[in-house]
Design an enzyme around this catalytic site. Sequence first.
Site, PDB file in Angstrom:
ATOM      1  N   GLY A 103       0.832  -1.194   0.000  1.00 17.63           N
ATOM      2  CA  GLY A 103       0.000   0.000   0.000  1.00 17.63           C
ATOM      3  C   GLY A 103       0.870   1.248   0.000  1.00 17.63           C
ATOM      4  O   GLY A 103       1.965   1.255   0.567  1.00 17.63           O
ATOM      5  N   GLY A 108      -0.528  -4.419   0.872  1.00 21.55           N
ATOM      6  CA  GLY A 108      -1.759  -4.060   0.172  1.00 21.55           C
ATOM      7  C   GLY A 108      -1.965  -4.817  -1.119  1.00 21.55           C
ATOM      8  O   GLY A 108      -3.101  -5.041  -1.544  1.00 21.55           O
ATOM      9  N   GLU A 154       5.172  -6.474   7.534  1.00 24.36           N
ATOM     10  CA  GLU A 154       4.773  -5.304   8.318  1.00 24.36           C
ATOM     11  C   GLU A 154       5.451  -5.170   9.674  1.00 24.36           C
ATOM     12  O   GLU A 154       5.675  -4.059  10.157  1.00 24.36           O
ATOM     13  CB  GLU A 154       3.246  -5.304   8.494  1.00 24.36           C
ATOM     14  CG  GLU A 154       2.463  -4.993   7.230  1.00 24.36           C
ATOM     15  CD  GLU A 154       2.324  -6.185   6.299  1.00 24.36           C
ATOM     16  OE1 GLU A 154       1.802  -6.006   5.174  1.00 24.36           O
ATOM     17  OE2 GLU A 154       2.750  -7.303   6.676  1.00 24.36           O
ATOM     18  N   ASP A 162      -1.903  -6.597   8.066  1.00 23.52           N
ATOM     19  CA  ASP A 162      -3.311  -6.228   7.937  1.00 23.52           C
ATOM     20  C   ASP A 162      -3.872  -6.715   6.603  1.00 23.52           C
ATOM     21  O   ASP A 162      -3.493  -7.784   6.135  1.00 23.52           O
ATOM     22  CB  ASP A 162      -3.477  -4.717   8.135  1.00 23.52           C
ATOM     23  CG  ASP A 162      -2.849  -3.879   7.037  1.00 23.52           C
ATOM     24  OD1 ASP A 162      -1.868  -4.348   6.407  1.00 23.52           O
ATOM     25  OD2 ASP A 162      -3.325  -2.753   6.792  1.00 23.52           O
TER      26      ASP A 162
END
Length: 347
Positions: A70, A117, A140, A148
């Site tokens: 992302g 992402g 992450e 996530d």
Amino acid sequence: MKVDFGGAEEILFEQVGCAGIVTLNRPSSLNAVNHGMVRALARALCAWETDDAVQIVIIRGEGRAFSAGGDILDVYKAGLAGEAKPDFFADEYRLNAAIARFPKPYVALIDGIVMGGGVGVSFHGSHRVMTENAIFAMPEVGIGFFPDVGGSFLLSHLPGEFGMYLALTGNRIRRGDACATGLATHAVDAAELPALTQALCEGGDVDATLAAFAGTAEREMDDGALHAIASHFSFGTLAEVLQSLGEDQDEWVQKTAATIARRSPTSLHVAFRQVRAGAMLTMDECMHMEFRILNRMLTGHDFYEGIRAVLVEKGSTPHWKPDTLDGVKDEDIDAYFAPLPGKELAL
């Protein structure tokens, strides 16, 4: 036929035969997913779900990456200015959940890097095709964040504690291990992707078409490493996992323990708990949980410190707070998972 769902030239849409084709088109940024791309893809899926002319959705990346993650630098800058806003993540998480619920075949053609992402817009679909160039990771914890975009659901359902290993190390894997664990559904060589895409657009049974192009991919990780993962990462607490790793003098195990030791202590605690919890939750419930965690991450220290060290001042050493696992209190981690009165994610 080109279709415009927004997103400018950064994400392209077209209908070819019976297929709706999505192309992530930011090759200079390794197709990092930004807010405009998320909203455009959500609009496309909403339209195509009820469009009888679209029987299958295909998503791919332009250039040498599928999507490296992302685009969070804007989030980083806003947070530093004291204006942390979870809007991008809210829309991204809604999209991840929508892909998981999408009623038609959703085929991700993954050729190159897929992380963060990028995983969220591909691995929740029905079919995940990986080429010999594909590299998967959820890194992450190395930037003071957490796995996530549905990582709670995706990683918690992998066999042999492989998901916990990926969550706590952030290590990369290739298609052989991805296929063996069920992350990928098919292995297809990159040279075959144009022909595969054409065949999918022509209609017919999607599984049969993919099977006709798919080959086998040998597992990259050896039996010793797999046994070590299943053994060491099976414990009920993070402390027990780390103690078990520390007591094993095997070279691969020690290297793995050293990797984890460099990650954010807070992120490790959060990731461990979210993956264990995810095994008992639906995808939608995981997204609610992740949105709670996200909101707390945006008001903390390590996320901004990790972005600074890894993405802004590339190659510098992050300074975590707390900087030891023992320095992270149980009540601090509890707070990440607590309800968000009046601000829960609406799916």
